[in-house]
Design a protein around this motif. Structure first.
Motif, short mmCIF file in Angstrom:
data_model
loop_
_atom_site.label_atom_id
_atom_site.label_comp_id
_atom_site.label_asym_id
_atom_site.label_seq_id
_atom_site.Cartn_x
_atom_site.Cartn_y
_atom_site.Cartn_z
N PHE A 41 28.57 41.88 27.45
CA PHE A 41 29.00 41.41 28.77
C PHE A 41 28.04 40.34 29.30
O PHE A 41 28.48 39.37 29.92
N LEU A 42 26.74 40.51 29.05
CA LEU A 42 25.77 39.50 29.48
C LEU A 42 26.03 38.16 28.80
O LEU A 42 25.90 37.11 29.42
N ALA A 43 26.39 38.20 27.53
CA ALA A 43 26.68 36.96 26.79
C ALA A 43 27.88 36.24 27.38
O ALA A 43 27.98 35.01 27.26
N ARG A 44 28.75 36.97 28.03
CA ARG A 44 29.92 36.36 28.67
C ARG A 44 29.68 36.05 30.14
O ARG A 44 30.57 35.59 30.84
N GLY A 45 28.49 36.37 30.64
CA GLY A 45 28.16 36.09 32.02
C GLY A 45 28.70 37.10 33.02
O GLY A 45 28.72 36.83 34.22
N GLU A 46 29.12 38.25 32.54
CA GLU A 46 29.69 39.28 33.41
C GLU A 46 28.60 40.30 33.76
O GLU A 46 28.48 41.35 33.14
N LEU A 47 27.82 39.98 34.80
CA LEU A 47 26.67 40.80 35.15
C LEU A 47 27.08 42.17 35.69
O LEU A 47 26.45 43.18 35.38
N ALA A 48 28.13 42.21 36.51
CA ALA A 48 28.57 43.49 37.08
C ALA A 48 29.06 44.43 35.98
O ALA A 48 28.73 45.62 35.98
N VAL A 61 17.49 38.45 16.11
CA VAL A 61 18.41 37.41 16.55
C VAL A 61 19.82 37.67 16.02
O VAL A 61 20.81 37.54 16.74
N LEU A 62 19.92 38.08 14.76
CA LEU A 62 21.21 38.41 14.17
C LEU A 62 21.86 39.58 14.90
O LEU A 62 23.06 39.54 15.21
N GLY A 63 21.08 40.61 15.20
CA GLY A 63 21.62 41.77 15.91
C GLY A 63 22.14 41.42 17.29
O GLY A 63 23.23 41.85 17.68
N VAL A 64 21.39 40.61 18.03
CA VAL A 64 21.85 40.21 19.36
C VAL A 64 23.08 39.31 19.25
O VAL A 64 24.00 39.42 20.05
N PRO A 93 17.07 44.37 30.99
CA PRO A 93 15.70 44.56 30.48
C PRO A 93 15.63 44.66 28.96
O PRO A 93 14.67 44.16 28.36
N ALA A 94 16.62 45.27 28.34
CA ALA A 94 16.61 45.38 26.88
C ALA A 94 16.68 44.00 26.24
O ALA A 94 15.95 43.72 25.28
N LEU A 95 17.53 43.14 26.77
CA LEU A 95 17.66 41.79 26.22
C LEU A 95 16.38 40.98 26.45
O LEU A 95 15.94 40.24 25.56
#
Length: 108
Positions: A65-72, A24-27, A83-85
Motif C-alpha cells: 500500500f505504501l508503494a501505491r501511496g495509500e497511507l491510510a 531490495v528484491l524483497g521490497v 517504520p519497517a520500510l
C-alpha cells in the motif's frame, strides 16, 4: 573532534552486496504485489498454524500500500509498515556503505 571518513575493504564484502540486493528484491516483490487481492500462499509458518496469524501479519500488505501511496490503507494493514520500510532502507544503505568500504567513526 569531527567525524572522519576512513576507507576499509572488509574481507567478506560480497556478502554485504548480496544481502542488500536480497532486501531490495524483497521490497520490490512486496511493492509489486496486489495488496487487495486474495493470496493463496503465505511463507509465514504462524499463519499455517494460527487462525489469526502472527504479530507481523499485514506488513507485506502495508508495504504494498505504501508503494501505491495509500497511507491510510497501509496503516490499517499494519501500523509498523512505515517504520519497517525505513529500517529496511537504512539497512540497505549501511550494507552498500560497507561494501564500498566507507566506514564513519570518531577516532579518539
Amino acid at each position: 573532534m569531527a567525524n572522519k571518513v576512513y576507507f576499509h575493504k572488509p574481507t567478506n564484502s560480497k556478502s554485504y552486496l548480496l544481502e542488500a540486493a536480497l532486501w531490495v528484491l524483497g521490497v520490490a516483490v512486496l511493492a509489486l504485489m496486489e495488496p487487495t487481492g486474495k493470496h493463496a500462499f503465505s511463507f509465514c509458518p504462524f499463519s499455517w498454524v494460527l487462525e489469526q496469524g502472527c504479530p507481523g501479519c499485514g506488513l507485506g500488505h502495508a508495504i504494498a500500500f505504501l508503494a501505491r501511496g495509500e497511507l491510510a490503507a497501509s496503516w490499517q494493514s499494519h501500523p509498523l509498515g512505515v517504520p519497517a520500510l525505513v529500517i529496511i532502507c537504512y539497512r540497505v544503505a549501511v550494507l552498500v556503505r560497507l561494501y564500498f568500504g566507507l566506514i564513519w567513526w570518531e577516532r579518539a
